[in-house]
Scaffold this motif. Sequence first.
Motif, PDB file in Angstrom:
ATOM      1  N   ALA A  31       4.556   9.229  -9.136  1.00  0.00           N
ATOM      2  CA  ALA A  31       4.717   9.560  -7.713  1.00  0.00           C
ATOM      3  C   ALA A  31       3.544  10.401  -7.214  1.00  0.00           C
ATOM      4  O   ALA A  31       3.071  10.213  -6.085  1.00  0.00           O
ATOM      5  N   CYS A  32       3.043  11.298  -8.063  1.00  0.00           N
ATOM      6  CA  CYS A  32       1.890  12.116  -7.687  1.00  0.00           C
ATOM      7  C   CYS A  32       0.642  11.253  -7.521  1.00  0.00           C
ATOM      8  O   CYS A  32      -0.154  11.469  -6.600  1.00  0.00           O
ATOM      9  N   GLN A  33       0.471  10.266  -8.385  1.00  0.00           N
ATOM     10  CA  GLN A  33      -0.671   9.351  -8.261  1.00  0.00           C
ATOM     11  C   GLN A  33      -0.555   8.511  -6.996  1.00  0.00           C
ATOM     12  O   GLN A  33      -1.559   8.253  -6.326  1.00  0.00           O
ATOM     13  N   GLU A  34       0.658   8.091  -6.651  1.00  0.00           N
ATOM     14  CA  GLU A  34       0.847   7.330  -5.420  1.00  0.00           C
ATOM     15  C   GLU A  34       0.529   8.179  -4.196  1.00  0.00           C
ATOM     16  O   GLU A  34      -0.038   7.683  -3.223  1.00  0.00           O
ATOM     17  N   PHE A  35       0.887   9.460  -4.250  1.00  0.00           N
ATOM     18  CA  PHE A  35       0.549  10.354  -3.141  1.00  0.00           C
ATOM     19  C   PHE A  35      -0.959  10.505  -3.019  1.00  0.00           C
ATOM     20  O   PHE A  35      -1.499  10.481  -1.914  1.00  0.00           O
ATOM     21  N   GLU A  36      -1.630  10.656  -4.157  1.00  0.00           N
ATOM     22  CA  GLU A  36      -3.092  10.760  -4.131  1.00  0.00           C
ATOM     23  C   GLU A  36      -3.709   9.478  -3.574  1.00  0.00           C
ATOM     24  O   GLU A  36      -4.656   9.524  -2.797  1.00  0.00           O
ATOM     25  N   ALA A  37      -3.150   8.329  -3.953  1.00  0.00           N
ATOM     26  CA  ALA A  37      -3.647   7.053  -3.439  1.00  0.00           C
ATOM     27  C   ALA A  37      -3.464   6.974  -1.925  1.00  0.00           C
ATOM     28  O   ALA A  37      -4.343   6.468  -1.212  1.00  0.00           O
ATOM     29  N   LEU A  38      -2.346   7.477  -1.429  1.00  0.00           N
ATOM     30  CA  LEU A  38      -2.106   7.491   0.014  1.00  0.00           C
ATOM     31  C   LEU A  38      -3.134   8.373   0.715  1.00  0.00           C
ATOM     32  O   LEU A  38      -3.680   8.004   1.758  1.00  0.00           O
ATOM     33  N   PHE A  39      -3.426   9.513   0.129  1.00  0.00           N
ATOM     34  CA  PHE A  39      -4.440  10.417   0.680  1.00  0.00           C
ATOM     35  C   PHE A  39      -5.807   9.746   0.703  1.00  0.00           C
ATOM     36  O   PHE A  39      -6.532   9.799   1.705  1.00  0.00           O
ATOM     37  N   VAL A  40      -6.176   9.095  -0.405  1.00  0.00           N
ATOM     38  CA  VAL A  40      -7.473   8.406  -0.492  1.00  0.00           C
ATOM     39  C   VAL A  40      -7.523   7.260   0.513  1.00  0.00           C
ATOM     40  O   VAL A  40      -8.553   7.030   1.154  1.00  0.00           O
ATOM     41  N   LYS A  41      -6.408   6.553   0.688  1.00  0.00           N
ATOM     42  CA  LYS A  41      -6.375   5.453   1.653  1.00  0.00           C
ATOM     43  C   LYS A  41      -6.632   5.965   3.070  1.00  0.00           C
ATOM     44  O   LYS A  41      -7.372   5.339   3.834  1.00  0.00           O
ATOM     45  N   GLN A  42      -6.029   7.100   3.415  1.00  0.00           N
ATOM     46  CA  GLN A  42      -6.265   7.678   4.740  1.00  0.00           C
ATOM     47  C   GLN A  42      -7.741   8.055   4.913  1.00  0.00           C
ATOM     48  O   GLN A  42      -8.317   7.858   5.981  1.00  0.00           O
ATOM     49  N   MET A  43      -8.327   8.578   3.847  1.00  0.00           N
ATOM     50  CA  MET A  43      -9.741   8.943   3.891  1.00  0.00           C
ATOM     51  C   MET A  43     -10.611   7.691   4.075  1.00  0.00           C
ATOM     52  O   MET A  43     -11.524   7.666   4.905  1.00  0.00           O
ATOM     53  N   LEU A  44     -10.316   6.638   3.301  1.00  0.00           N
ATOM     54  CA  LEU A  44     -11.081   5.393   3.422  1.00  0.00           C
ATOM     55  C   LEU A  44     -10.882   4.752   4.795  1.00  0.00           C
ATOM     56  O   LEU A  44     -11.817   4.175   5.357  1.00  0.00           O
ATOM     57  N   GLN A  45      -9.677   4.834   5.317  1.00  0.00           N
ATOM     58  CA  GLN A  45      -9.384   4.287   6.646  1.00  0.00           C
ATOM     59  C   GLN A  45     -10.227   5.001   7.702  1.00  0.00           C
ATOM     60  O   GLN A  45     -10.794   4.353   8.585  1.00  0.00           O
ATOM     61  N   SER A  46     -10.324   6.313   7.597  1.00  0.00           N
ATOM     62  CA  SER A  46     -11.155   7.068   8.547  1.00  0.00           C
ATOM     63  C   SER A  46     -12.619   6.678   8.413  1.00  0.00           C
ATOM     64  O   SER A  46     -13.330   6.553   9.421  1.00  0.00           O
ATOM     65  N   MET A  47     -13.069   6.472   7.195  1.00  0.00           N
ATOM     66  CA  MET A  47     -14.460   6.061   6.983  1.00  0.00           C
ATOM     67  C   MET A  47     -14.694   4.654   7.547  1.00  0.00           C
ATOM     68  O   MET A  47     -15.735   4.387   8.155  1.00  0.00           O
ATOM     69  N   ARG A  48     -13.713   3.765   7.343  1.00  0.00           N
ATOM     70  CA  ARG A  48     -13.851   2.389   7.814  1.00  0.00           C
ATOM     71  C   ARG A  48     -13.874   2.331   9.342  1.00  0.00           C
ATOM     72  O   ARG A  48     -14.567   1.493   9.934  1.00  0.00           O
ATOM     73  N   ASN A  49     -13.152   3.227   9.977  1.00  0.00           N
ATOM     74  CA  ASN A  49     -13.117   3.238  11.447  1.00  0.00           C
ATOM     75  C   ASN A  49     -14.448   3.661  12.065  1.00  0.00           C
ATOM     76  O   ASN A  49     -14.675   3.432  13.249  1.00  0.00           O
ATOM     77  N   THR A  50     -15.330   4.277  11.292  1.00  0.00           N
ATOM     78  CA  THR A  50     -16.631   4.694  11.832  1.00  0.00           C
ATOM     79  C   THR A  50     -17.628   3.540  11.863  1.00  0.00           C
ATOM     80  O   THR A  50     -18.674   3.653  12.495  1.00  0.00           O
ATOM     81  N   ILE A  51     -17.314   2.449  11.186  1.00  0.00           N
ATOM     82  CA  ILE A  51     -18.223   1.304  11.149  1.00  0.00           C
ATOM     83  C   ILE A  51     -18.023   0.478  12.418  1.00  0.00           C
ATOM     84  O   ILE A  51     -16.916   0.044  12.727  1.00  0.00           O
ATOM     85  N   THR A  52     -19.108   0.271  13.144  1.00  0.00           N
ATOM     86  CA  THR A  52     -19.017  -0.548  14.353  1.00  0.00           C
ATOM     87  C   THR A  52     -19.252  -2.008  13.995  1.00  0.00           C
ATOM     88  O   THR A  52     -20.142  -2.343  13.215  1.00  0.00           O
ATOM     89  N   LYS A  53     -18.416  -2.862  14.566  1.00  0.00           N
ATOM     90  CA  LYS A  53     -18.552  -4.300  14.322  1.00  0.00           C
ATOM     91  C   LYS A  53     -19.274  -4.918  15.506  1.00  0.00           C
ATOM     92  O   LYS A  53     -19.001  -4.608  16.659  1.00  0.00           O
ATOM     93  N   SER A  54     -20.156  -5.820  15.177  1.00  0.00           N
ATOM     94  CA  SER A  54     -20.979  -6.427  16.229  1.00  0.00           C
ATOM     95  C   SER A  54     -20.226  -7.507  16.995  1.00  0.00           C
ATOM     96  O   SER A  54     -20.600  -7.849  18.100  1.00  0.00           O
ATOM     97  N   GLY A  55     -19.215  -8.078  16.383  1.00  0.00           N
ATOM     98  CA  GLY A  55     -18.490  -9.158  17.029  1.00  0.00           C
ATOM     99  C   GLY A  55     -19.049 -10.520  16.692  1.00  0.00           C
ATOM    100  O   GLY A  55     -18.463 -11.543  17.005  1.00  0.00           O
TER     101      GLY A  55
END
Length: 108
Positions: A31-55
């Motif tokens: 359960a602790c590893q799953e929580f850490e994975a959730l935290f890392v996913k939120q971090m990666l999601q924030s990083m992914r949102n900074t990438i602009t897509k050209s379309g």
Amino acid sequence: SELPQFQYDIQKTNRTLGAMTNQRDEKLYGACQEFEALFVKQMLQSMRNTITKSGLMDGGFAEEIYEDMLYDEYSMKISKTANLGISDMLYKQLSSPSYLLKKGDIYI
């Protein structure tokens, strides 16, 4: 006369508490590893949102679903192999006797 019985009760409680924590070690750590994975996913999601897509090469909704599933797997792998320490710290805190015993009550 009550003192030996009291010591026996304390020893019995300690053995029972030790057995309970040993039984739950893998489940709690998972359960602790799953929580850490959730935290890392939120971090990666924030990083992914900074990438602009050209379309120019927009995959649409299917691409979003695929990327979301991909980042789920990335976060699980990172939490298991990167040794960030979040799950270890959380596990130590939650499995400590002071967390399990509070004011004479046993919290399970």
